[in-house]
Design a protein around this motif. Structure first.
Motif, short mmCIF file in Angstrom:
data_model
loop_
_atom_site.label_atom_id
_atom_site.label_comp_id
_atom_site.label_asym_id
_atom_site.label_seq_id
_atom_site.Cartn_x
_atom_site.Cartn_y
_atom_site.Cartn_z
N HIS A 145 42.69 29.18 63.69
CA HIS A 145 42.40 27.90 63.05
C HIS A 145 42.03 28.14 61.58
O HIS A 145 40.86 28.00 61.19
N SER A 147 41.23 27.95 57.78
CA SER A 147 40.74 26.99 56.79
C SER A 147 39.72 27.72 55.93
O SER A 147 39.37 28.87 56.20
N GLU A 148 39.24 27.06 54.90
CA GLU A 148 38.24 27.68 54.02
C GLU A 148 36.96 27.99 54.80
O GLU A 148 36.34 29.05 54.62
N THR A 150 36.62 28.47 58.15
CA THR A 150 36.81 29.54 59.13
C THR A 150 36.95 30.91 58.46
O THR A 150 36.53 31.93 59.02
#
Length: 373
Positions: A145, A147-148, A150
């Motif tokens: 997943h 993203s910034e 994560t």
């Protein structure tokens, strides 16, 4: 044993004997015994007392001299009780029995704490392995997943994994010899694997890697060497400056291959450098960085010592830090060191068995004397 010490212990007996001789002479004088006979008896009494005292002194002097000589050659002074011989004078036998009882009690206490420490270490190792399973699963979920948030979480999870590894290797550091396999390794491959393991942190911190002259063969345990390199790289990342760079370079010496790991970070203060490998020591630099634990370089130094590798640190504040690790050039050098260590251990075991047998025989002699009396 000094003469004055002996007379200080025996003065009461000497004084009583002199008083006895004095009273005897008075009685002989009262009964009008011949003066020559009185003087003759007095001289005989003094000579006999002198012979008795000399015999006692020499017996104690020889015994305590042997004890002192054995104490001087022992590296571990607490082992002196194992080296003692059964003395042939009463107070010595009493003291010997007390010391042997104390020594047995101390050995039992040490064994108890060793068993407890071994059990605790096994629990820590098991706990770390158990924690690594959900940690690996969490990192896998974060990677699936992207993203910034994560990515930031993954960096923190990587840091947790780093500290878990450090704790695991610290727990094992006292028993490296039970878990290592020495074989021929490519120095270049080992360094590249260490760089790959820290790739995300290196890329995230925009640190350049420079590799020179690493086409060398070394002899060591890959797992432990990787951990040492990871600690050094982690320190270089932690204490970086702008336009950071880490270089790896190898050079050959007479009996070893030296791997030099140099960074252009903030360096180490001259006053901190002598103590930088001490356990828990963070120094001036460490106090300015909250993440410092003072354990990384301590573990590197300790593990290198266990693996028979040399480990040196050079640094100039605000300019550079250079860590040098020395690897054996061939397996024979390592085996020679191992044979020396193994030979010393065998000698210590033989000596220990000899001491145990000797102690047991001395105890039997002591019991036989008591029964005879």
């Amino acid at each position: 044993m000094k003469t004055k010490d002996f007379f200080r212990m025996e003065y009461a007996q000497i004084l009583i004997y002199i008083v006895f001789l004095g009273l005897l002479e008075v009685l002989l004088f009262i009964f009008e015994v011949n003066y020559f006979l009185m003087i003759y008896l007095l001289l005989i009494g003094l000579i006999l007392e002198g012979i008795y005292l000399c015999q006692r002194y020499m017996k104690k002097y020889r015994y305590y001299k042997k004890v002192k000589a054995k104490l001087d050659i022992l590296e571990q002074k607490c082992m002196i009780t194992e080296m003692l011989e059964l003395p042939d004078f009463a107070e010595g036998e009493f003291l010997y029995e007390i010391l042997q009882t104390c020594n047995k009690s101390m050995n039992d206490e040490i064994l108890k704490y060793k068993i407890e420490a071994a059990g605790y270490r096994e629990y820590i190792e098991m706990w770390i392995h158990e924690v690594k399973t959900p940690l690996a699963a969490t990192r896998l979920i974060l990677e699936n997943h992207p993203s910034e948030i994560t990515r930031a979480m993954d960096e923190e999870m990587q840091q947790i994994n780093y500290y878990l590894e450090q704790a695991l290797y610290y727990a094992r550091s006292n028993s490296v010899e039970k878990d290592y396999l020495v074989k021929e390794l490519s120095l270049k491959e080992v360094v590249e694997n260490a760089v790959k393991a820290n790739a995300k942190s290196l890329i995230g911190n925009k640190i350049k890697i420079k590799i020179e002259n690493l086409d060398q063969k070394i002899f060591s345990d890959e797992k432990w060497v990787l951990f040492i390199l990871n600690q050094v790289i982690s320190n270089a990342i932690k204490y970086k400056k702008e336009e950071a760079e880490i270089s790896f370079c190898a050079r050959c010496e007479k009996n070893e291959i030296l791997l030099e790991i140099r960074d252009n970070g903030i360096g180490i203060s001259p006053k901190d450098l002598p103590r930088i490998t001490d356990k828990g020591y963070t120094g001036t630099t460490g106090r300015n960085y909250q993440k410092s634990t003072g354990m990384g370089l301590y573990l590197c130094k300790k593990l290198c010592s266990k693996l028979q590798l040399s480990f040196y640190i050079e640094s100039k504040e605000e300019e550079y830090t250079k860590v040098t690790i020395g690897f054996p050039r061939n397996s024979m050098i390592f085996l020679m060191k191992n044979d020396q260590t193994g030979g010393l251990q065998c000698l210590q075991i033989i000596m220990y068995i000899h001491i145990l047998v000797k102690t047991q025989i001395s105890q039997w002699n002591l019991k036989f004397r008591k029964q005879s009396n």
